[in-house]
Design a protein around this motif. Structure first.
Motif, PDB file in Angstrom:
ATOM      1  N   GLU A 147       0.836  -1.210   0.000  1.00  0.00           N
ATOM      2  CA  GLU A 147       0.000   0.000   0.000  1.00  0.00           C
ATOM      3  C   GLU A 147       0.869   1.258   0.000  1.00  0.00           C
ATOM      4  O   GLU A 147       0.558   2.238  -0.678  1.00  0.00           O
ATOM      5  N   LEU A 151       0.827   4.116  -2.920  1.00  0.00           N
ATOM      6  CA  LEU A 151       0.684   5.559  -2.681  1.00  0.00           C
ATOM      7  C   LEU A 151       1.853   6.326  -3.307  1.00  0.00           C
ATOM      8  O   LEU A 151       1.670   7.382  -3.925  1.00  0.00           O
ATOM      9  N   LYS A 155       1.785   9.300  -6.223  1.00  0.00           N
ATOM     10  CA  LYS A 155       2.512  10.582  -6.141  1.00  0.00           C
ATOM     11  C   LYS A 155       3.440  10.738  -7.337  1.00  0.00           C
ATOM     12  O   LYS A 155       3.565  11.816  -7.909  1.00  0.00           O
ATOM     13  N   ASP A 161      -3.959  14.935  -4.615  1.00  0.00           N
ATOM     14  CA  ASP A 161      -4.557  14.365  -3.405  1.00  0.00           C
ATOM     15  C   ASP A 161      -4.491  12.819  -3.420  1.00  0.00           C
ATOM     16  O   ASP A 161      -5.512  12.122  -3.357  1.00  0.00           O
ATOM     17  N   GLU A 163      -3.673  10.457  -1.333  1.00  0.00           N
ATOM     18  CA  GLU A 163      -4.248   9.658  -0.240  1.00  0.00           C
ATOM     19  C   GLU A 163      -5.742   9.442  -0.471  1.00  0.00           C
ATOM     20  O   GLU A 163      -6.262   8.338  -0.277  1.00  0.00           O
ATOM     21  N   ARG A 164      -6.425  10.500  -0.924  1.00  0.00           N
ATOM     22  CA  ARG A 164      -7.860  10.377  -1.170  1.00  0.00           C
ATOM     23  C   ARG A 164      -8.133   9.495  -2.388  1.00  0.00           C
ATOM     24  O   ARG A 164      -9.055   8.675  -2.390  1.00  0.00           O
TER      25      ARG A 164
END
Ligand code: SF4
Length: 336
Positions: A147, A151, A155, A161, A163-164
Motif C-alpha cells: 500500500e 501511494l 505521487k 490528493d 491519499e484520497r
C-alpha cells in the motif's frame, strides 16, 4: 519511502551505456489464408531498445504497430504466427521459449499501456486496491508495504490528493486521471520495458502532454526502456529519442529524432512530416499519381511515391544504413 522497497531511482542510465533490453531481428508474422499463401503482415522487423531511451514507433492505421507490440508480448491475436526472426530479452533468445518457461513476465518485466484506461481498470475495486494487488502479486510484498508503494506510485504520476485517490473508484476519475492510474499500475513493479500503444490519443491535448511528460520522466529516472507507439508523428518530436517508421508491415526508416526531423530520407517520412506541418502544398508535392490498376510494385510505397522509377517496380528495396544510426528502405532516398 523508508518503509517500502525503494523504487530503483538512481543515476540515470543513458541509451549509450545501457545494454539492450529488447532486440528484435527479422520478426515476421503471417496469417494463414484459405487457398492462398499466408499473408505476411510484419515483414522482417529489426528493433533494438535500450534502458533509458524512448523509441517512437510511427505509422498509419494498419501498418502493424499494435501487432508488433503483441508479438513482443508473445500474444499474437487470432491464428497469426511468428514465422521468422528472433526476439532477445536482456540478451537471452526467448523466441522459441514456451510461455510458461519464458523469463519475461508480462506486467512485471514488460508493461503495456493502452488507449482505453477505463477498460483496464476493474470497476469494483478501488484505485488503491488495484495498484496494491498488482504489487503484491508480482513483488510479493506484505499488504502495508504494498500500500505504501501504491501511494508512492500515485505521487510519482502526479495524481492530486493521492491519499484520497487511493480510496476512489474508477468511475470517479477523469480520463486523464484514469490514464495516470493505469501508468502507475504499469510502472509499480519497475518493468524493464514499457510499451505505450497509442495510450494518450483519447486525452485532450493538455492532459496528453502532461501524461507523456510524466511517462518520459519516469522512463528517464528509472532507466527503463520505452516503446512509444503512435500515429501522431508530432508527439514523437517531443517524446522520442529515436524514430522507427513502419509502413505496411515493414520498417522504412529509422533515425535519431533530431536527424529525422532535420532531414527525413524516405518519401513516406516526408509525407508524414507534411501532415505534421499541416502543409497541404508539401503533401500535394510529395503525393504521386496512382499506378495503373493491376501493377504490383516490389516497393510497397511505390503506388504513392513521387520518386519511383522502374527499379522500384521490380526490386524490393532493402533497409540499408545511410549514416551511423540511420537506415532507410529506399532505392532513391532523399539526400541533403
Ligand atoms: S524504392 Fe522507389 S518507390 Fe520505393 S520509396 Fe524509394 S523511390 Fe519510392
Amino acid at each position: 519511502m523508508t518503509d517500502m522497497t525503494p523504487l530503483p531511482v538512481s543515476t540515470p542510465i543513458t541509451a549509450e551505456t545501457a545494454p539492450p533490453v529488447l532486440d528484435l531481428r527479422g520478426i515476421t508474422v503471417a496469417y494463414p489464408r484459405h487457398d492462398a499463401p499466408p499473408q505476411v503482415v510484419l515483414d522482417g522487423i529489426d528493433l533494438t531498445i535500450r534502458g533509458g531511451e524512448m523509441v517512437g514507433l510511427v505509422g498509419e492505421t494498419g501498418a502493424g504497430k499494435t501487432l508488433l507490440a503483441r508479438a513482443i508480448l508473445g500474444n499474437i491475436p487470432g491464428d497469426g504466427r511468428l514465422t521468422g526472426g528472433t526476439l532477445a530479452y536482456r540478451g537471452q533468445d526467448i523466441t522459441r521459449i514456451a510461455e510458461d518457461d519464458s523469463p519475461v513476465r508480462p506486467g512485471r518485466d514488460i508493461a503495456l499501456i493502452v488507449s482505453n484506461p477505463r477498460r483496464e481498470l476493474n470497476p469494483v475495486l478501488t484505485v488503491g486496491d488495484q495498484i496494491t494487488n498488482v504489487i503484491r502479486h508480482h513483488l510479493g510484498l506484505p499488504k502495508d508495504k504494498a500500500e505504501a508503494r501504491a501511494l508512492a506510485m500515485l505521487k510519482a504520476v502526479a495524481i492530486p490528493d493521492p491519499e484520497r485517490r487511493m480510496k476512489a473508484w474508477p468511475h470517479e476519475l477523469s480520463g486523464g486521471m484514469a490514464q495516470r492510474v493505469v501508468i502507475a499500475i504499469a510502472l509499480a513493479c519497475t518493468p524493464e520495458l514499457v510499451i505505450s500503444d497509442d495510450a494518450t490519443s483519447a486525452l485532450d491535448v493538455t492532459v496528453q502532454l502532461q501524461v507523456l511528460e510524466m511517462l518520459q520522466a519516469l522512463v528517464r529516472e528509472q532507466g527503463v526502456a520505452g516503446l512509444f507507439i503512435t500515429r501522431d508523428i508530432a508527439i514523437t518530436a517531443h517524446f522520442s529519442d529515436r524514430l522507427v517508421i513502419l509502413y505496411r508491415g515493414e520498417v522504412v526508416e529509422e533515425a535519431p529524432r533530431d536527424a529525422f526531423f532535420d532531414r527525413p530520407q524516405h518519401p513516406y517520412s516526408i509525407l508524414l512530416l507534411a501532415a505534421f506541418a499541416h502543409s497541404e502544398e508539401m503533401r500535394a508535392r510529395w503525393t504521386a499519381e496512382p499506378l495503373p490498376a493491376g501493377v504490383k510494385p516490389a516497393c510497397r510505397f511505390a503506388d504513392r511515391c513521387v520518386r519511383r522509377q522502374d527499379r522500384c517496380l521490380t526490386e524490393r528495396p532493402a533497409l540499408r544504413e545511410t549514416a551511423p544510426g540511420r537506415r532507410v528502405r529506399c532505392h532513391f532516398p532523399v539526400e541533403g
